[in-house]
Design an enzyme around this catalytic site. Structure first.
Site, PDB file in Angstrom:
ATOM      1  CD1 TRP B 187      38.394  15.720  21.740  1.00 59.40           C
ATOM      2  CD2 TRP B 187      39.811  15.860  23.470  1.00 59.40           C
ATOM      3  NE1 TRP B 187      39.380  16.609  21.401  1.00 59.40           N
ATOM      4  CE2 TRP B 187      40.265  16.724  22.447  1.00 59.40           C
ATOM      5  CE3 TRP B 187      40.552  15.797  24.648  1.00 59.40           C
ATOM      6  CZ2 TRP B 187      41.412  17.504  22.561  1.00 59.40           C
ATOM      7  CZ3 TRP B 187      41.691  16.578  24.772  1.00 59.40           C
ATOM      8  CH2 TRP B 187      42.109  17.412  23.736  1.00 59.40           C
ATOM      9  CG  ASP B 268      38.656  17.382  29.973  1.00 61.70           C
ATOM     10  OD1 ASP B 268      38.892  16.802  28.897  1.00 61.70           O
ATOM     11  OD2 ASP B 268      38.825  18.615  30.126  1.00 61.70           O
ATOM     12  CE  LYS B 304      36.840  23.622  23.179  1.00 62.80           C
ATOM     13  NZ  LYS B 304      38.019  22.855  23.615  1.00 62.80           N
TER      14      LYS B 304
END
Lengths: 338, 458
Positions: B187, B268, B304
């Site tokens: 990311w 993560d 999310k």
């Protein structure tokens, strides 16, 4: 609950600027203000400190003595060295105005200064309007950069326009200032973490550039700011009826505190305290710098179960008609032999 | 250069025009010169010109480029085409292309609003206590020995980003190694987060473009070559941007390599529950590491999997060797957080805590979460089928092999550009598409665009 833009709620920011700079501010109309939503006052100061470090890496920040303890941490963690300027005058429990002006004069031209817009934390000591004009003028002459931390707009006097006076004076004098705003106290949104950072620029193009750079600092810190509190603020300020209601409520809060100041002072004087207590009503905002020593504070805590910071700072908001008599008595007990 | 200043002499003098005379004129000039001399020394008596503007301290600042990922949405919003498609940012969309607020979230919000006993006071620097405990249980498992032994400190953070940043700053201040290894690719924001936190960023091989899968050998080699004690960032599941995850067997080998080199794992976890549809299954890699008794960091996001994107809810957990260490670590985490934003926002965390602590709400959440994950898996299949039906050249099986919200298509920036221009498809230039942005209605449009890009653009 979609992500806000990196710069936060546009509506909330717009309303925040109106509140601080004036509804019809030419700077807003000319789009000269770079502004982003921030995580309350702390987050706004942190963004600015990081911005200062990135674009003026060899500068320091001048902070008043004393100031909110976390100011030290914010600029230190951002890698900006701290310097101080005189502010509080212990003997008078008021402003050390000549010391302040001297320090402004003696600082190198173009220094960065942190100023509390109103209701100085922790002392409650604010410059008068006339003193603000002189401060502004001297800072202009030195080309200093004024960064205002305004955590109590509306909460100090009960009137947001009045509490923004210092900022308006500086704007009139042509300063390109920076400003951290918080809605923690004046909207009671403490835990929602809602605030705004704004920087007045020379023109719209510069404001766009500066805002884009502020966003670059926010992105690797938290990506984008929290939604919920911002929605509350933008809805309240954006609706005339709600805004009117808010103005009433903030005045009620401010008035209660002002009332407590008067009552505390009256009680102490009626108890025959040998010490002067007019600073309680001279000072403004949430805090009173009582002048008590750490030892006296310790006695208050140990003997009377009254909790406050050891620098003698009293949060007036913790007082009410039910306890003010008790507190006055306790303060008198620990100070009467001072 | 100072702009011209209009002088307003502070003393008054006769300016009656009827008595104007050359001698008055001379006197005026003398006085004016007197003030000019004083201008340089003391500007106290000068009124600033209304048109004067001082040099801004920001005069040198240039406009920053748009964020690569968030900028996609900015560009998308500007597009007026009715067939435009936003496959940029990883935010879930329904079949109708709309954002989704989970039913269970709405219900909890309503409960919170109508609960008159709630207030908006500051929550602790580390966040809500029950949120923290429940988050740790969610990721490590309720029966996790680390939790039972009080060896875990968990702090509420500003979603995944904020949790990573706090962890990074903590490591930069207190850990003896300053290097963090990130997978290649990762990311985009990871690099900035850790760099600004004060760490040096290096990379380890991860994605193999040739297979559109994991470069497992390269990964093991690079971790094996890392200096002892280095920090290693691992995507817990649903790797962003590639969607390529190690198998559990591979995770076990990765674990052994990491522990043998005393590397410090930093997970993560932004998609727990979103990858396979099962919260526990998606947490397995992390739990493997916790089970060996070693230390690690883990950043969680509820953006999310609970659809709480803008509320910025997440957590940072640090699993330590002992309860005493965990307690001291927590005290230092507070010192990182306080000068950043003082304390985290209350709203989103309250929602999460309410859902996690109530068995019925939790179950409903898992059902809604699985529905989201299933829709995405369905979109993968549909896109794969659509490309096969068009005879689009190439092997597109990675679309159904990859996991989570994103597909790393393998398209190059020129092809992506082409798709944006000709087909109004918005995606990041690395070829990553957010499957969540697709629906049954729009799959064929995307398939057409990919087909065209692959056959017309090199």
């Amino acid at each position: 609950m979609e992500y806000l833009p990196m710069g936060g709620s546009i509506k909330m920011v717009e309303e925040s600027l109106k509140l601080a700079y004036g509804d019809n501010s030419e700077f807003i109309n000319d789009k000269r203000i770079a502004a982003v939503q921030a995580l309350s006052g702390t987050g706004a100061c942190r963004l600015f400190a990081a911005f200062q470090q990135r674009f003026h890496p060899n500068t320091q920040i001048y902070i008043p003595v004393p100031t909110w303890a976390n100011h030290h941490n914010i600029w230190r963690d951002s890698g900006v060295p701290l310097k101080t300027f005189r502010y509080y005058h212990p003997e008078s429990r008021g402003l050390d105005f000549s010391g302040l002006m001297d320090d402004i004069k003696n600082a190198p031209d173009g220094s960065f200064f942190l100023l509390h817009a109103c209701a100085h934390n922790p002392t409650g000591v604010d410059p008068s309007e006339e003193q603000w004009r002189e401060i502004s003028s001297q800072m202009k002459a030195k080309g200093h950069f004024p960064f205002f931390d305004m955590a109590y707009q509306g909460f100090a006097s009960g009137n947001p326009e009045r509490d923004a006076k210092a900022i308006r004076i500086f704007l009139d004098d042509g300063h390109l200032l920076g400003l951290a705003q918080s809605y923690a106290k004046n909207m009671g949104l403490y835990g929602q973490r809602v605030g705004c950072l704004s920087l007045l620029c020379e023109d719209e193009k510069q404001a766009v550039a500066v805002k884009s750079q502020l966003q670059l600092i926010a992105r690797p810190m938290y990506s984008n700011p929290p939604l919920h509190g911002a929605l509350v603020v933008s809805t309240v300020l954006g609706d005339p009826e709600l805004k009117t209601l808010w103005l009433k409520e903030v005045k009620v809060m401010a008035d209660r505190i002002i009332g407590m100041r008067a009552t505390l002072r009256e009680n102490l004087e009626n108890l025959g305290s040998p010490l002067p207590w007019q600073h309680i009503t001279n000072q403004i905002g949430m805090f009173c710098y009582s002048g008590m020593t750490p030892e006296q504070v310790d006695r208050l805590t140990n003997e009377f179960h009254i909790y406050m910071t050891r620098n003698g700072r009293i949060s007036m908001a913790g007082l009410n008609t039910g306890n003010v008599g008790y507190v006055a008595n306790a303060i008198n007990e620990v100070t009467k032999s001072a | 250069m100072r702009p011209p200043v209009i002088l307003e002499p502070s003393t008054t003098y006769s300016s009656n025009s009827s008595s104007y005379s050359p001698s008055s004129d001379r006197r005026l000039n003398t006085i004016a010169k007197h003030f000019v001399n004083h201008v340089q020394m003391d500007s106290h008596n000068i009124s600033p010109s209304p048109t004067a503007s001082s040099d801004s301290v920001f005069a040198q600042i240039v406009r920053a480029p748009e964020d690569a990922i968030l900028g996609v949405t900015v560009a998308y919003n500007k597009d007026t085409s009715p067939i435009k498609l936003n496959l940029g940012v990883g935010a879930y969309r329904t079949e109708e292309g709309k954002p989704l607020v989970l039913d269970v979230v709405r219900r909890v919000e309503h409960q919170l609003f109508t609960d008159g006993s709630r207030n908006k006071e500051y929550i602790p620097i580390v966040g809500l206590a029950d949120f923290n405990k429940l988050s740790a249980k969610l990721i490590f498992g309720a029966d996790s020995p680390a939790i039972q032994e009080n060896r875990v400190t968990t702090v509420q953070g500003l979603s995944g980003t904020g949790s990573l940043r706090v962890g990074g700053e903590f490591l930069a201040k207190h850990y003896h190694e300053r290097v963090i290894y990130l997978p290649q690719p990762t990311w985009g924001n990871h690099i900035k987060v850790f760099t600004l936190a004060g760490l040096t960023v290096k990379t380890y091989r991860y994605y193999a473009p040739a297979t559109r899968g994991l470069d497992f050998q390269g990964l093991l080699e690079d971790l094996g070559a890392a200096p002892s004690g280095s920090v290693v960032l691992l995507h817990a599941c649903a790797h962003n941007p590639t969607g390529v995850d190690p198998t559990l067997e591979q995770w076990e080998q990765i674990r052994q390599m990491i522990r043998s080199k005393s590397l410090l794992p930093f997970f993560d976890s932004a998609y727990q529950g979103f990858a396979s549809g099962s919260l526990d299954a998606d947490a397995q890699p992390i739990r493997l590491f916790v089970a060996d008794g070693g230390e690690l960091l883990a950043a969680q996001s509820y953006a999310k999997n609970m659809g709480l994107y803008g509320e910025r809810v997440g957590a940072l957990s640090i699993v330590c060797k002992s309860a005493d260490v965990a307690s001291r670590v927590e005290s230092q985490l507070k010192l990182v957080i306080r000068p950043m934003y003082s304390s985290p926002p209350i709203h989103g965390a309250s929602i999460v805590a309410a859902i996690l602590k109530d068995r019925d709400l939790y179950n409903e959440w898992t059902i809604e979460l699985k529905a989201m994950a299933d829709r995405i898996i369905n979109m993968r299949q549909q896109l794969f089928d659509a490309l096969r039906a068009r005879g689009t050249p190439g092997d597109w099986s990675h679309i159904i092999k990859q996991i989570g919200m994103f597909t790393f298509t393998g398209l190059n920036p020129e092809q992506v550009s082409f798709m944006t221009k000709e087909y109004h498809i918005y995606m990041t230039s690395d070829g990553r598409i957010s499957m969540a942005g697709l629906s049954s209605r729009t799959v064929s449009h995307l398939a057409d665009a990919i087909h065209a890009a692959v056959t017309q653009v090199a």
